[in-house]
Every structure is written in structure tokens, then in C-alpha cells.
Write a protein that holds these residues in place. Structure first.
Motif, PDB file in Angstrom:
ATOM      1  N   ARG A 462      49.366   5.579   9.132  1.00 23.49           N
ATOM      2  CA  ARG A 462      48.992   4.192   9.403  1.00 23.49           C
ATOM      3  C   ARG A 462      49.695   3.290   8.406  1.00 23.49           C
ATOM      4  O   ARG A 462      49.920   3.652   7.253  1.00 23.49           O
ATOM      5  N   ILE A 463      50.046   2.110   8.868  1.00 16.89           N
ATOM      6  CA  ILE A 463      50.730   1.112   8.052  1.00 16.89           C
ATOM      7  C   ILE A 463      49.918  -0.169   8.155  1.00 16.89           C
ATOM      8  O   ILE A 463      49.563  -0.603   9.267  1.00 16.89           O
ATOM      9  N   ILE A 464      49.608  -0.778   7.047  1.00 19.76           N
ATOM     10  CA  ILE A 464      48.765  -1.969   7.056  1.00 19.76           C
ATOM     11  C   ILE A 464      49.603  -3.208   7.372  1.00 19.76           C
ATOM     12  O   ILE A 464      50.607  -3.486   6.702  1.00 19.76           O
ATOM     13  N   TYR A 482      52.031   6.494  16.778  1.00 20.90           N
ATOM     14  CA  TYR A 482      51.850   6.774  18.205  1.00 20.90           C
ATOM     15  C   TYR A 482      51.612   8.269  18.417  1.00 20.90           C
ATOM     16  O   TYR A 482      52.255   9.091  17.760  1.00 20.90           O
ATOM     17  N   PRO A 483      50.669   8.642  19.301  1.00 22.86           N
ATOM     18  CA  PRO A 483      49.988   7.815  20.304  1.00 22.86           C
ATOM     19  C   PRO A 483      48.686   7.175  19.837  1.00 22.86           C
ATOM     20  O   PRO A 483      47.925   6.654  20.657  1.00 22.86           O
ATOM     21  N   GLY A 484      48.397   7.200  18.547  1.00 25.92           N
ATOM     22  CA  GLY A 484      47.173   6.592  18.057  1.00 25.92           C
ATOM     23  C   GLY A 484      47.171   5.087  18.227  1.00 25.92           C
ATOM     24  O   GLY A 484      48.218   4.442  18.304  1.00 25.92           O
ATOM     25  N   ALA A 485      45.984   4.505  18.276  1.00 23.77           N
ATOM     26  CA  ALA A 485      45.833   3.057  18.363  1.00 23.77           C
ATOM     27  C   ALA A 485      44.595   2.667  17.572  1.00 23.77           C
ATOM     28  O   ALA A 485      43.634   3.444  17.466  1.00 23.77           O
ATOM     29  N   ALA A 486      44.615   1.484  16.988  1.00 21.53           N
ATOM     30  CA  ALA A 486      43.503   1.024  16.155  1.00 21.53           C
ATOM     31  C   ALA A 486      42.278   0.721  17.018  1.00 21.53           C
ATOM     32  O   ALA A 486      42.383   0.049  18.048  1.00 21.53           O
ATOM     33  N   ARG A 487      41.125   1.215  16.584  1.00 21.89           N
ATOM     34  CA  ARG A 487      39.866   0.954  17.277  1.00 21.89           C
ATOM     35  C   ARG A 487      38.835   0.468  16.249  1.00 21.89           C
ATOM     36  O   ARG A 487      38.624   1.096  15.213  1.00 21.89           O
ATOM     37  N   TYR A 488      38.169  -0.621  16.575  1.00 17.73           N
ATOM     38  CA  TYR A 488      37.153  -1.207  15.690  1.00 17.73           C
ATOM     39  C   TYR A 488      35.930  -0.299  15.630  1.00 17.73           C
ATOM     40  O   TYR A 488      35.488   0.235  16.650  1.00 17.73           O
ATOM     41  N   ASP A 489      35.392  -0.119  14.425  1.00 16.83           N
ATOM     42  CA  ASP A 489      34.243   0.779  14.272  1.00 16.83           C
ATOM     43  C   ASP A 489      32.924   0.136  14.676  1.00 16.83           C
ATOM     44  O   ASP A 489      31.870   0.796  14.683  1.00 16.83           O
ATOM     45  N   GLY A 490      32.958  -1.163  14.997  1.00 18.21           N
ATOM     46  CA  GLY A 490      31.758  -1.844  15.473  1.00 18.21           C
ATOM     47  C   GLY A 490      30.804  -2.281  14.382  1.00 18.21           C
ATOM     48  O   GLY A 490      29.746  -2.855  14.678  1.00 18.21           O
ATOM     49  N   SER A 499      37.969  -1.533   8.710  1.00 15.23           N
ATOM     50  CA  SER A 499      36.981  -1.442   9.797  1.00 15.23           C
ATOM     51  C   SER A 499      37.573  -0.832  11.055  1.00 15.23           C
ATOM     52  O   SER A 499      36.906  -0.836  12.111  1.00 15.23           O
ATOM     53  N   PHE A 500      38.775  -0.313  10.965  1.00 12.19           N
ATOM     54  CA  PHE A 500      39.448   0.226  12.142  1.00 12.19           C
ATOM     55  C   PHE A 500      39.884   1.671  11.885  1.00 12.19           C
ATOM     56  O   PHE A 500      40.342   2.008  10.795  1.00 12.19           O
ATOM     57  N   ASP A 501      39.734   2.490  12.899  1.00 10.91           N
ATOM     58  CA  ASP A 501      40.216   3.869  12.869  1.00 10.91           C
ATOM     59  C   ASP A 501      41.414   3.997  13.789  1.00 10.91           C
ATOM     60  O   ASP A 501      41.566   3.243  14.752  1.00 10.91           O
ATOM     61  N   CYS A 502      42.270   4.965  13.484  1.00  8.56           N
ATOM     62  CA  CYS A 502      43.387   5.298  14.375  1.00  8.56           C
ATOM     63  C   CYS A 502      42.958   6.461  15.265  1.00  8.56           C
ATOM     64  O   CYS A 502      42.653   7.551  14.759  1.00  8.56           O
ATOM     65  N   SER A 503      42.884   6.212  16.558  1.00  6.70           N
ATOM     66  CA  SER A 503      42.442   7.263  17.481  1.00  6.70           C
ATOM     67  C   SER A 503      43.295   7.271  18.737  1.00  6.70           C
ATOM     68  O   SER A 503      44.141   6.412  18.928  1.00  6.70           O
TER      69      SER A 503
END
Length: 503
Positions: A462-464, A482-490, A499-503
Motif C-alpha cells: 500500500r502507498i499512502i 492490485y487487485p486489492g482496493a481500499a475499503r472503509y472499516d466503518g 481507517s481503510f483496509d486493502c482487500s
């Protein structure tokens, strides 16, 4: 791989070996590999194919319109027939590294701002005009009305190989030893150039940064003209600008929540299911949105098709500004490509193209130019074997080069090489435009990430990326391999990358 490609690689490899092991100076006897050549004497270094050379020490901090430069030796070369190359060699600030920099569009000029940036950071650096001195595509067509294959090949690949070989020779001559690490840094055409070197001259660079790469040139360039053809065929004229904006904004509003947070950015536009027909009848400052308008928008998003409805290439992603390709006039690079490269007629009018004519020219572009400038060979096994590292990145909201083309290429490399992540990684930047800008977090250090990967074997997951307003960071977000994408942890701050994971 074809015999032609094997032969081309062998020639380049042998030339590279010679350039990296021997320096010949136009004085009696051969120079020792450890002997340092003075700046003024670099013009006398014997370099194959070089027809003219000059070298001078720059001490006043200014060169080629650039300012704030450290002292450096400026070498200006011409490789036959007319490839311009500049090599800038810092004196007291040298960090023992080489950073070659790429160009943009049809090139036609030395990339002085990129040279200056590299020099200020302590790198020996080099750039090429790629063999012509015009900024449009007309160089491809000779006075006799035929394609100038020499200039096309120089632009596509030969100038890059010559830049690499001459720069490495001069670095060894000036400093008495080769650079400890060699890097390529380019975006758009520069990104394509980096991948061309990975494919044609493996082993020349330890790390290659390829941003928004203009690969698949033979297909994506004519595809840039598709919005104009569709608008002319379906509407008889360009669609009104405010309707383009309305469609883009509506797509973002519909799909913004897909990543778990509303922030005006689509993290993966492929997941957007917005239907522009929902806008039919909606009032805009430039008139009501019509069914024909909706059909044109959908066709632009879908990308070029055959007359039988089969996909030819990708389209712009929902949420990406459409005005660059669907504005009042065609994008010049695409129009030039059809006029000079494909139709080979300076007087050709793109407006005469109907759907059948577009398909014909698209196929002709593939046939004529894939081998020379497609730059889409997925076999990077030799680059991998050399220990090289490749970092590709592309903005999801790129309005000029379709990001799906980079995904397509990366996937084919993966299919060919399998464990591609150990030497090559792709990062997609949500909301980011062509080589930067856009509504998403668009400040990030891709080159520094590459250097860290090469020199410390720290493969990036991951790169900020940051959004900076008035000099202040107001939002951070991870860009995921890739193929990961940032997802908010809610739960956490939606403006913080934590607050984001790569999934």
C-alpha cells in the motif's frame, strides 16, 4: 517470441555489455575503466552512432530555462539520423544513481523539467527527444507520402536504447565507475517508454516506474477518437459540455457508497451500475437531457465497437471527466494518428469516418503498429531474471489513457509469469487523472516507493496518497496493490488512511 524480437534483444544486450564494460576515448590508447574523464573531454568519448557531441560544465545554476540547479556537466548528443539526447551529470551532489526520464505525447523535445528534478535530487540523468523535433504526429509521414519507418522506430524504441547505452557509458567515464543503481521514471508516453525498455532491454534498469503507460498504442490511440465519431454519428455535433458534467456527477452520486464512504470518488468505477438513461428529461443549463444524449454517454463509457457490436477497446470510466475526448474538437494525438499514421494523408478529415470507417482504421492501426509501438509484450521473464523491479500506476479517472488497458496488460503478465508480484506491481489511484490531478488523493511518492523496493527489497502493498489544500494535508487514503482496493472499516475517521483496509 519471434526471431526478429530475439535478434533485437541480442543486439541490445551485447551493446549494453560493451557499454558497461569499456570506455574508449579519442586519445592514444584505451582508457582504463577506473579512469575519470573530465567534463570537457566527454565530447571525445567514442559512442556508436553519435554524429555530434558537446560537453560543458554548468556552474551558474541555470540551464535550458531551468533554475536552482547544482553544478553539473551537460552533455548534448545527436545519434544518427537525428535523435537528440542530453545527459546531465552532477558533480558534488552525485548520489551514485542514474535516473533516466521519459517524455510525453509524441515527444519531440528534451524533458528539461524532469531532468532538473532528477538533477536536484542528486541523480545523473538523461532524456531524449526520441528522434524528431516536432510535437505532433506528422513526423511519421515522409515527404513522399509514405510512412517514415526510421523515425517511427526511433520514436518507439531505438531512441530509448540509445539513451540508455550512451548515458551509462558517459556515467562510467565521468565518475570512473558505473552507477550503483539505475532507474527509469516516466508517465504517459514516458510510462510506455519504461515498459518498452523492460521488454526490449532487460537488465538495463534496476527499477522502472511506469505511470499511466501509453501502451497498447495501436489500439488506445484510435479509441481516443471514438467519442467524436459517436457524437457525430448520433447527434451530428459534440454533446453540450454541461450534459457531460451532469452524467459524470450523476455516476459519482450513484456509486460513491460502493467503497463504504461518501467522498466524491469512485474507488473502482467498474463496479458502478449507473444508467445514463435515468437522466432523460432532466433539465440542464444547456437543455433537457435526451435519449440520444444518454446513448452517446453510454457508448463513450462502453468504448469502441465493431459494426457488429463487438468490443474493440475500453472506454472512459464512469466518474471520469469526459470533456478531453468528447469536447468540441478531437484530442490532437488521436486525430494526428488517424491522419498521418493510418490514412497517411495530411488532408484527411476525420469527420468522414462513419462506424465502418472507424473500424477499418482501428484494424489498420493494429496491423501497422502493434509490433513497433504496441509495447504490450507480457513476457517480462528476462527483466525478472535480471532482478529488476517494475512499478506501474494509473489514475482511475484518467481522461486520456484508459486505465483498463493497464489492468489488461498486468493481468497478461500475471498469466504469463504467475508470481508477478515479486517483481512487478500495479497500483490504481481512485479519482486521479492523467499523471496526476483529479478529485481523489493525488499526492504520493511512487518513485521513492520504487527506490525503496529496489534498494531495500521492501515490496509495497500500500502507498499512502494525500489530498493537499492550501499547503495542508486534509485527507489520506491507501493505494492498494492490485487487485486489492481500499475499503472503509466503518469506524474510524473517513479522512484517514488508517481507517481503510486493502482487500
Amino acid at each position: 517470441m519471434s526471431r526478429t524480437r530475439v535478434r533485437r534483444w541480442l543486439v541490445g544486450f551485447l551493446a549494453l555489455v560493451v557499454a558497461m564494460t569499456t570506455v574508449w576515448v579519442a586519445t592514444p590508447g584505451a582508457a582504463s575503466a577506473s579512469r575519470r574523464v573530465a567534463c570537457a573531454d566527454l565530447a571525445q568519448v567514442r559512442l556508436p552512432e553519435v554524429s555530434s557531441a558537446s560537453a560543458e560544465l554548468d556552474t551558474d545554476g541555470e540551464a535550458a530555462g531551468m533554475t536552482g540547479l547544482p553544478e553539473f556537466c551537460r552533455v548534448v548528443l545527436t545519434v544518427v539520423p537525428q535523435i537528440g539526447i542530453e545527459v546531465w551529470l552532477p558533480t558534488g551532489t552525485y548520489n551514485r544513481r542514474f535516473e533516466a526520464v521519459g517524455g510525453g505525447g509524441y515527444a519531440g523535445a528534451i524533458s528539461y523539467p524532469a531532468l532538473a528534478n532528477a538533477l536536484r535530487s542528486g541523480y545523473a540523468t538523461a532524456s531524449t527527444d526520441t528522434g524528431h523535433q516536432v510535437r505532433d504526429g506528422s513526423f511519421a509521414l515522409g515527404p513522399d507520402g509514405r510512412l517514415n519507418q526510421q523515425l517511427i522506430t526511433d520514436f518507439a524504441s531505438r531512441s530509448l536504447i540509445e539513451l540508455t547505452l550512451t548515458a551509462k557509458t558517459l556515467i562510467r567515464a565521468f565518475y570512473g565507475r558505473p552507477a550503483e543503481f539505475s532507474y527509469w521514471n516516466g508517465c504517459s508516453t514516458g510510462g510506455r517508454q519504461g515498459l518498452m525498455l523492460a521488454q526490449r532491454l532487460p537488465g538495463a534498469y534496476d527499477g522502472i516506474l511506469s505511470g499511466a503507460p501509453a501502451i497498447n498504442w495501436d489500439r488506445f490511440i484510435p479509441a481516443e477518437l471514438w467519442p467524436q465519431v459517436v457524437m457525430r454519428q448520433e447527434l451530428g455535433a459534440p454533446i453540450a459540455a454541461c450534459k457531460l458534467t451532469a452524467a459524470t456527477e450523476a455516476a459519482v452520486a450513484r456509486c460513491d457508497r460502493n467503497d463504504g464512504v461518501v467522498d466524491g470518488v469512485l474507488d473502482d468505477p467498474r463496479r458502478c451500475d449507473f444508467d445514463p438513461r435515468s437522466l432523460i428529461g432532466q433539465a440542464t443549463p444547456c437543455g433537457a437531457f435526451t435519449a440520444a444524449d444518454a446513448g452517446v454517454i453510454q457508448a463513450i463509457w462502453d468504448g469502441p465497437r465493431t459494426t457488429g457490436g463487438r468490443s474493440l477497446w475500453y472506454g472512459l470510466t464512469p466518474g471520469t471527466p469526459l470533456n478531453a475526448l468528447a469536447g468540441p474538437v478531437p484530442f490532437p494525438i488521436a486525430e494526428n494518428h488517424i491522419r498521418f499514421w493510418v490514412e497517411q494523408n495530411p488532408q484527411f478529415d476525420w469527420k468522414t469516418l462513419d462506424y465502418a470507417g472507424f473500424e477499418r482504421d482501428f484494424r489498420a492501426s493494429q496491423r501497422l503498429f502493434n509490433d513497433v509501438i504496441g509495447t504490450d509484450d507480457p513476457d517480462l521473464s528476462r527483466f525478472r531474471a535480471s532482478g529488476g523491479r517494475l512499478l506501474i500506476w494509473h489514475g482511475w479517472a484518467d481522461p486520456l489513457i484508459f486505465p483498463q488497458g493497464s489492468i489488461d496488460y498486468y493481468q497478461r503478465v500475471l498469466d504469463r509469469t504467475h508470481r508477478v508480484g515479486d517483481f512487478a506491481r500495479l497500483f490504481l489511484a481512485p479519482g486521479v487523472g492523467h499523471c496526476g490531478g483529479g478529485s481523489g488523493p493525488n499526492t504520493f511518492d511512487m518513485f521513492g516507493t520504487l527506490v525503496n523496493w529496489v534498494e531495500h527489497r521492501s515490496a509495497p502493498d500500500r502507498i499512502i496518497a494525500s489530498t493537499v489544500e492550501n499547503g495542508q494535508v486534509v485527507r489520506t487514503r491507501p493505494l492498494c496493490a492490485y487487485p486489492g482496493a481500499a475499503r472503509y472499516d466503518g469506524r474510524g475517521d473517513p479522512n484517514s488512511a488508517a481507517s481503510f483496509d486493502c482487500s
